[in-house]
Design a protein around this motif. Structure first.
Motif, PDB file in Angstrom:
ATOM      1  N   ILE A  99     -23.280  -6.527 -28.433  1.00  0.00           N
ATOM      2  CA  ILE A  99     -23.329  -7.972 -28.593  1.00  0.00           C
ATOM      3  C   ILE A  99     -23.255  -8.640 -27.218  1.00  0.00           C
ATOM      4  CG2 ILE A  99     -20.852  -8.391 -28.860  1.00  0.00           C
ATOM      5  CD1 ILE A  99     -21.662 -10.195 -31.251  1.00  0.00           C
ATOM      6  N   VAL A 100     -24.084  -9.661 -27.022  1.00  0.00           N
ATOM      7  CA  VAL A 100     -24.143 -10.386 -25.750  1.00  0.00           C
ATOM      8  C   VAL A 100     -24.109 -11.885 -26.052  1.00  0.00           C
ATOM      9  CG1 VAL A 100     -25.345  -8.580 -24.464  1.00  0.00           C
ATOM     10  CG2 VAL A 100     -26.680 -10.250 -25.778  1.00  0.00           C
ATOM     11  N   PRO A 101     -23.794 -12.716 -25.043  1.00  0.00           N
ATOM     12  CA  PRO A 101     -23.613 -14.151 -25.321  1.00  0.00           C
ATOM     13  C   PRO A 101     -24.853 -14.838 -25.876  1.00  0.00           C
ATOM     14  CG  PRO A 101     -22.604 -13.570 -23.237  1.00  0.00           C
ATOM     15  CD  PRO A 101     -23.368 -12.370 -23.678  1.00  0.00           C
ATOM     16  N   ASP A 102     -26.014 -14.572 -25.325  1.00  0.00           N
ATOM     17  CA  ASP A 102     -27.273 -15.074 -25.870  1.00  0.00           C
ATOM     18  C   ASP A 102     -28.396 -14.247 -25.263  1.00  0.00           C
ATOM     19  OD1 ASP A 102     -27.835 -16.121 -23.319  1.00  0.00           O
ATOM     20  OD2 ASP A 102     -27.245 -18.144 -23.872  1.00  0.00           O
ATOM     21  N   VAL A 103     -29.633 -14.535 -25.635  1.00  0.00           N
ATOM     22  CA  VAL A 103     -30.730 -13.667 -25.210  1.00  0.00           C
ATOM     23  C   VAL A 103     -30.926 -13.685 -23.701  1.00  0.00           C
ATOM     24  CG1 VAL A 103     -33.250 -13.442 -25.246  1.00  0.00           C
ATOM     25  CG2 VAL A 103     -31.976 -13.532 -27.382  1.00  0.00           C
ATOM     26  N   MET A 104     -30.951 -14.870 -23.071  1.00  0.00           N
ATOM     27  CA  MET A 104     -31.217 -14.891 -21.637  1.00  0.00           C
ATOM     28  C   MET A 104     -30.076 -14.286 -20.828  1.00  0.00           C
ATOM     29  SD  MET A 104     -34.261 -15.566 -20.940  1.00  0.00           S
ATOM     30  CE  MET A 104     -33.947 -15.353 -19.203  1.00  0.00           C
ATOM     31  N   LEU A 105     -28.830 -14.512 -21.211  1.00  0.00           N
ATOM     32  CA  LEU A 105     -27.729 -13.856 -20.514  1.00  0.00           C
ATOM     33  C   LEU A 105     -27.762 -12.352 -20.769  1.00  0.00           C
ATOM     34  CD1 LEU A 105     -24.839 -16.426 -20.988  1.00  0.00           C
ATOM     35  CD2 LEU A 105     -26.192 -15.986 -18.942  1.00  0.00           C
ATOM     36  N   GLY A 106     -28.226 -11.965 -21.960  1.00  0.00           N
ATOM     37  CA  GLY A 106     -28.426 -10.544 -22.237  1.00  0.00           C
ATOM     38  C   GLY A 106     -29.526  -9.958 -21.379  1.00  0.00           C
ATOM     39  N   VAL A 107     -30.606 -10.709 -21.175  1.00  0.00           N
ATOM     40  CA  VAL A 107     -31.679 -10.270 -20.290  1.00  0.00           C
ATOM     41  C   VAL A 107     -31.128 -10.001 -18.886  1.00  0.00           C
ATOM     42  CG1 VAL A 107     -33.720 -11.097 -19.029  1.00  0.00           C
ATOM     43  CG2 VAL A 107     -33.630 -11.289 -21.526  1.00  0.00           C
ATOM     44  N   VAL A 108     -30.325 -10.926 -18.401  1.00  0.00           N
ATOM     45  CA  VAL A 108     -29.734 -10.764 -17.065  1.00  0.00           C
ATOM     46  C   VAL A 108     -28.924  -9.476 -16.997  1.00  0.00           C
ATOM     47  CG1 VAL A 108     -27.995 -11.692 -15.492  1.00  0.00           C
ATOM     48  CG2 VAL A 108     -29.731 -13.204 -16.470  1.00  0.00           C
ATOM     49  N   GLU A 109     -28.099  -9.217 -17.997  1.00  0.00           N
ATOM     50  CA  GLU A 109     -27.267  -8.019 -17.980  1.00  0.00           C
ATOM     51  C   GLU A 109     -28.115  -6.755 -18.062  1.00  0.00           C
ATOM     52  OE1 GLU A 109     -24.160  -7.945 -17.243  1.00  0.00           O
ATOM     53  OE2 GLU A 109     -23.966 -10.138 -17.239  1.00  0.00           O
ATOM     54  N   MET A 110     -29.188  -6.771 -18.851  1.00  0.00           N
ATOM     55  CA  MET A 110     -30.056  -5.593 -18.937  1.00  0.00           C
ATOM     56  C   MET A 110     -30.776  -5.358 -17.613  1.00  0.00           C
ATOM     57  SD  MET A 110     -29.357  -4.564 -21.962  1.00  0.00           S
ATOM     58  CE  MET A 110     -27.757  -5.355 -21.700  1.00  0.00           C
ATOM     59  N   LEU A 111     -31.237  -6.430 -16.985  1.00  0.00           N
ATOM     60  CA  LEU A 111     -31.908  -6.280 -15.697  1.00  0.00           C
ATOM     61  C   LEU A 111     -30.947  -5.759 -14.632  1.00  0.00           C
ATOM     62  CD1 LEU A 111     -34.174  -9.477 -15.613  1.00  0.00           C
ATOM     63  CD2 LEU A 111     -34.893  -7.099 -15.973  1.00  0.00           C
ATOM     64  N   LYS A 112     -29.695  -6.159 -14.705  1.00  0.00           N
ATOM     65  CA  LYS A 112     -28.702  -5.638 -13.764  1.00  0.00           C
ATOM     66  C   LYS A 112     -28.522  -4.128 -13.927  1.00  0.00           C
ATOM     67  CE  LYS A 112     -25.738  -9.748 -13.255  1.00  0.00           C
ATOM     68  NZ  LYS A 112     -24.398 -10.312 -13.601  1.00  0.00           N
ATOM     69  N   LEU A 113     -28.689  -3.635 -15.149  1.00  0.00           N
ATOM     70  CA  LEU A 113     -28.517  -2.210 -15.403  1.00  0.00           C
ATOM     71  C   LEU A 113     -29.647  -1.371 -14.834  1.00  0.00           C
ATOM     72  CD1 LEU A 113     -27.328  -2.279 -19.139  1.00  0.00           C
ATOM     73  CD2 LEU A 113     -25.901  -1.951 -17.110  1.00  0.00           C
ATOM     74  N   VAL A 114     -30.854  -1.937 -14.755  1.00  0.00           N
ATOM     75  CA  VAL A 114     -32.028  -1.114 -14.405  1.00  0.00           C
ATOM     76  C   VAL A 114     -32.692  -1.517 -13.095  1.00  0.00           C
ATOM     77  CG1 VAL A 114     -32.457  -0.541 -16.824  1.00  0.00           C
ATOM     78  CG2 VAL A 114     -33.595  -2.530 -15.824  1.00  0.00           C
ATOM     79  N   THR A 115     -32.205  -2.565 -12.434  1.00  0.00           N
ATOM     80  CA  THR A 115     -32.755  -2.969 -11.134  1.00  0.00           C
ATOM     81  C   THR A 115     -31.601  -3.341 -10.206  1.00  0.00           C
ATOM     82  OG1 THR A 115     -32.951  -5.334 -11.703  1.00  0.00           O
ATOM     83  CG2 THR A 115     -34.866  -3.914 -12.185  1.00  0.00           C
ATOM     84  N   GLY A 116     -31.934  -3.503  -8.922  1.00  0.00           N
ATOM     85  CA  GLY A 116     -30.939  -3.922  -7.948  1.00  0.00           C
ATOM     86  C   GLY A 116     -31.397  -5.156  -7.195  1.00  0.00           C
ATOM     87  N   THR A 117     -30.542  -5.660  -6.334  1.00  0.00           N
ATOM     88  CA  THR A 117     -30.853  -6.833  -5.536  1.00  0.00           C
ATOM     89  C   THR A 117     -32.157  -6.621  -4.758  1.00  0.00           C
ATOM     90  OG1 THR A 117     -28.519  -7.363  -5.300  1.00  0.00           O
ATOM     91  CG2 THR A 117     -30.021  -8.323  -3.688  1.00  0.00           C
ATOM     92  N   GLY A 118     -33.050  -7.592  -4.844  1.00  0.00           N
ATOM     93  CA  GLY A 118     -34.315  -7.525  -4.132  1.00  0.00           C
ATOM     94  C   GLY A 118     -35.427  -6.816  -4.876  1.00  0.00           C
ATOM     95  N   ASP A 119     -35.108  -6.165  -5.994  1.00  0.00           N
ATOM     96  CA  ASP A 119     -36.146  -5.496  -6.778  1.00  0.00           C
ATOM     97  C   ASP A 119     -37.018  -6.513  -7.507  1.00  0.00           C
ATOM     98  OD1 ASP A 119     -35.345  -2.993  -5.989  1.00  0.00           O
ATOM     99  OD2 ASP A 119     -34.087  -2.625  -7.756  1.00  0.00           O
ATOM    100  N   THR A 120     -38.151  -6.048  -8.009  1.00  0.00           N
ATOM    101  CA  THR A 120     -39.146  -6.920  -8.631  1.00  0.00           C
ATOM    102  C   THR A 120     -39.042  -6.891 -10.150  1.00  0.00           C
ATOM    103  OG1 THR A 120     -40.708  -6.703  -6.802  1.00  0.00           O
ATOM    104  CG2 THR A 120     -41.628  -7.305  -8.931  1.00  0.00           C
TER     105      THR A 120
END
Length: 392
Positions: A99-120
């Motif tokens: 469970i995540v707060p909403d879809v866009m905040l969930g998107v942010v958390e998923m992107l944090k899991l699979v990419t790093g700072t400066g990635d595309t």
């Protein structure tokens, strides 16, 4: 995957229940951003009463004082049952959800899991403006792979974007909007399978925003990204928010494919503290008991798509409109009107109709507007009349 046809609903059209005077009593963004003489057909809020099962569930929770912290898997179980019946997809495993707060905040958390700072992060413009805002705020780089002239994913363009995104050995992600906002395009199983193949070939991780999935016309057939071959390492965000008009009741689910379960397990525990317990109750009730209401809404939206096409043909034939098979949004090409890059500004100033400016949707948005169809036939008709009058 066998898709189960929608059931016929005996409920009245929710779009025809509330009067404009009643709607103007609301205090949300849609009704408080502009003066009262403006017809608001912009932000993604629907002009509907809530489904009765949702009202009952929330009211019962309030009577009980059940306003603590969320717990359990009821939301995921309701979504899995809905997906099985609605889309013929039995692959939504409750144990691979969070469970995540909403879809866009969930998107942010998923992107944090699979990419790093400066990635595309690759996106398909014209696309939902927060895709740009949220991704750039988290110090990732947005790369565009524009939709084709037919409004569909251009696989050649997408492949080139993937190739460039991973150049030099960097990690990359693809933020897929499915169904697509603002065009209402429903991606086919063949298209999504091709996307999955490209993602695996280039090592790009797919994060799918599937918030509009319940809002698909029966004949179109929504295909969950995680249901297609090759998508095992994908991540999806789903919610009842758009389908049942619950954006102010924040909750969503992150869903992992079998190959992404370990990634989801790395999500920090505190992320799950953000959703509202009452929202989880509301979303669960919508998915479990609000399907007949949803079917009545879909029928009403389908009628509004046809009405808008007829109204534009009669009053504004220069506007190009290709009705989508999903969402309650209409993407209008106004370039032939000669109103410059931002026709939404003209329609607001001259016609007192608030539409979303296409400029914020990235490449392909110039000269376009997005119109929210989720209103009554009377309001939609008056909005087109005002828009046409603004050009005289």
């Amino acid at each position: 995957m066998t898709r189960i046809p929608h059931e016929t609903s005996g409920e009245p059209n929710p779009l025809q229940v509330l009067t404009l005077d009643r709607l103007r009593q609301r205090t949300s963004m849609k009704w408080r951003t502009h003066p009262e003489d403006v017809l608001p057909l912009w932000v993604a809020e629907m002009d509907v009463p809530l489904a009765e099962p949702v009202v009952r569930a929330v009211t019962d929770a309030l009577h009980l004082g059940d306003t603590g912290y969320p717990a359990g898997t009821a939301y995921a179980e309701a979504l899995a049952a809905f997906a099985g019946k609605r889309w013929g997809w039995g692959g939504l495993a409750v144990q691979r959800t969070a469970i995540v707060p909403d879809v866009m905040l969930g998107v942010v958390e998923m992107l944090k899991l699979v990419t790093g700072t400066g990635d595309t992060v690759v996106v398909n413009p014209p696309v939902y403006p927060p895709f740009y805002m949220f991704v750039e705020h988290m110090d990732r780089r947005v790369a565009e792979a524009p939709l084709g002239a037919d409004g569909r994913i251009d696989l050649d363009v997408l492949e080139e974007a993937f190739r460039q995104a991973v150049a030099g050995g960097r990690r990359a992600a693809y933020l897929l909007c499915s169904p697509h906002n603002p065009t209402g395009t429903v991606h086919t199983a063949e298209e999504l399978s091709a996307v999955a193949g490209l993602a695996e070939r280039y090592g790009v991780r797919v994060v799918a925003d599937e918030i509009h999935a319940p809002l698909v016309v029966g004949g179109a057939g929504f295909v969950p990204y995680l249901s297609v071959p090759g998508a095992e390492r994908g991540l999806s965000l789903m919610s009842a928010s758009k389908g049942w008009n619950l954006p102010g009741l924040k909750a969503a689910l992150a869903v992992a494919g079998p190959g992404a379960a370990a990634d989801l397990d790395r999500m920090p525990e505190e992320v799950g503290h953000g959703p509202s317990h009452v929202a989880v109750i509301a979303h669960t009730a919508a998915l479990r008991d609000g399907v007949t209401w949803l079917d009545a809404l879909l029928a009403g939206l389908d009628g509004n798509r046809r009405l808008l096409a007829d109204l534009l043909a009669e009053h504004l034939p220069a506007i190009r409109y290709r009705p989508g098979d999903a969402t309650y949004l209409a993407w209008l090409d106004c370039r032939a009107l000669g109103l410059g890059d931002d026709p939404a500004d003209v329609f607001l100033r001259r016609g007192r109709v608030a539409l979303s400016s296409g400029l914020a949707f990235g490449t392909g948005g110039t000269g376009h507007v997005r119109l929210n169809l989720a209103t009554s036939k009377e309001v939609l008709t008056e909005a087109v009349r005002r828009t046409a009058a603004a050009l005289r």
